[in-house]
Design a protein around this motif. Structure first.
Motif, PDB file in Angstrom:
ATOM      1  N   ALA A   1       9.378  10.800  -0.794  1.00  0.00           N
ATOM      2  CA  ALA A   1       9.889  10.585   0.554  1.00  0.00           C
ATOM      3  C   ALA A   1       8.842   9.845   1.369  1.00  0.00           C
ATOM      4  CB  ALA A   1      10.223  11.921   1.217  1.00  0.00           C
ATOM      5  N   GLY A   2       9.275   8.813   2.088  1.00  0.00           N
ATOM      6  CA  GLY A   2       8.399   8.062   2.977  1.00  0.00           C
ATOM      7  C   GLY A   2       8.863   8.239   4.410  1.00  0.00           C
ATOM      8  N   PHE A   3       7.925   8.477   5.325  1.00  0.00           N
ATOM      9  CA  PHE A   3       8.230   8.712   6.735  1.00  0.00           C
ATOM     10  C   PHE A   3       7.532   7.665   7.588  1.00  0.00           C
ATOM     11  CE2 PHE A   3       8.638  12.693   4.558  1.00  0.00           C
ATOM     12  CZ  PHE A   3       9.674  13.369   5.176  1.00  0.00           C
ATOM     13  N   MET A   4       8.264   7.068   8.521  1.00  0.00           N
ATOM     14  CA  MET A   4       7.705   6.120   9.481  1.00  0.00           C
ATOM     15  C   MET A   4       8.324   6.391  10.838  1.00  0.00           C
ATOM     16  SD  MET A   4       8.026   2.884   6.890  1.00  0.00           S
ATOM     17  CE  MET A   4       9.141   3.854   5.867  1.00  0.00           C
ATOM     18  N   ASP A   5       7.492   6.429  11.887  1.00  0.00           N
ATOM     19  CA  ASP A   5       8.025   6.704  13.224  1.00  0.00           C
ATOM     20  C   ASP A   5       7.635   5.651  14.253  1.00  0.00           C
ATOM     21  OD1 ASP A   5       5.364   7.176  13.755  1.00  0.00           O
ATOM     22  OD2 ASP A   5       5.627   9.282  14.314  1.00  0.00           O
ATOM     23  N   GLY A   6       7.219   4.475  13.820  1.00  0.00           N
ATOM     24  CA  GLY A   6       6.819   3.414  14.731  1.00  0.00           C
ATOM     25  C   GLY A   6       5.337   3.400  15.005  1.00  0.00           C
TER      26      GLY A   6
END
Length: 205
Positions: free
Chosen positions: A55-60
């Motif tokens: 799982a990859g997470f990006m929030d800006g």
């Protein structure tokens, strides 16, 4: 700071690339409502399953990736994340009423609203209650949705609960067509899932 964020996003993408041991294929063709109805009916029979992947997470601003193992039996969920963003290892277990969350940083709490609580406490909003359906390629039956499908009846995109879900690849697993790559987006948040292995219960003879 911007260059570091871009580097983190690129690293997350690389970690997610090429990890699947399944032979994935992209959705193709225009939607067929008959095929969709048949595909959905088959998926609703699948009450127990396991998956592993990343799982990859990006929030800006920040990004990261880690491994994911998920076991589902009826309404009972058990998830293990290792390495996503700042939470380190994270274990989530429970059912549709409440989830118990523990992390290697010492967080230990029970939530009836995992999306908001994980977002507030760990900066990782994760719609676990709906995601148990989305990872199978079906909408959450408790909420309204809009969708697009392909000629096989598989979801190409899904909008539900404020999230937009895109399905990039599927694989044939024990007679079921299941997602191997999907992306969830809401505002600045993007979550990419790459499934390397599905385990389904043995069919009765």
């Amino acid at each position: 700071m911007k260059s570091l964020s871009l580097l983190g996003a690129a690293s997350a993408a690389l970690l997610l690339a090429g990890c699947s041991t399944l032979q994935g294929r992209a959705p193709e063709g225009s939607g067929d409502e008959g095929a969709w109805a048949a595909h959905l009916a088959q998926l609703t029979t699948l009450q127990g399953w396991e998956l592993s992947g990343r799982a990859g997470f990006m929030d800006g601003k920040d990004s990261g990736s880690g491994s994911l193992d998920w076991k589902q039996q009826g309404d009972a969920s058990s998830l293990d994340f290792r390495g996503p963003l700042g939470a380190g290892a994270m274990h989530i277990e429970g059912d549709m009423r409440a989830l118990h969350v523990r992390t290697s940083r010492g967080d230990d709490f029970v939530t009836t609203d995992p999306e908001d609580d994980l977002g507030e406490r760990l900066h990782q909003p994760l719609p676990v209650f709906s995601l148990r359906y989305w990872v199978l390629g079906r909408p959450d039956p408790t909420d309204d949705f809009t969708k697009t499908t392909d000629a096989r009846g598989e979801l190409v995109s899904l909008d539900q609960g404020g999230w937009h879900v895109e399905y990039q690849e599927y694989a044939e697993v024990e007679g079921y067509s299941l997602p191997t790559r999907l992306t969830l987006e809401r505002d600045q948040i993007r979550i990419k899932l790459a499934v390397s292995d599905w385990t389904l219960p043995a069919k009765a003879p």
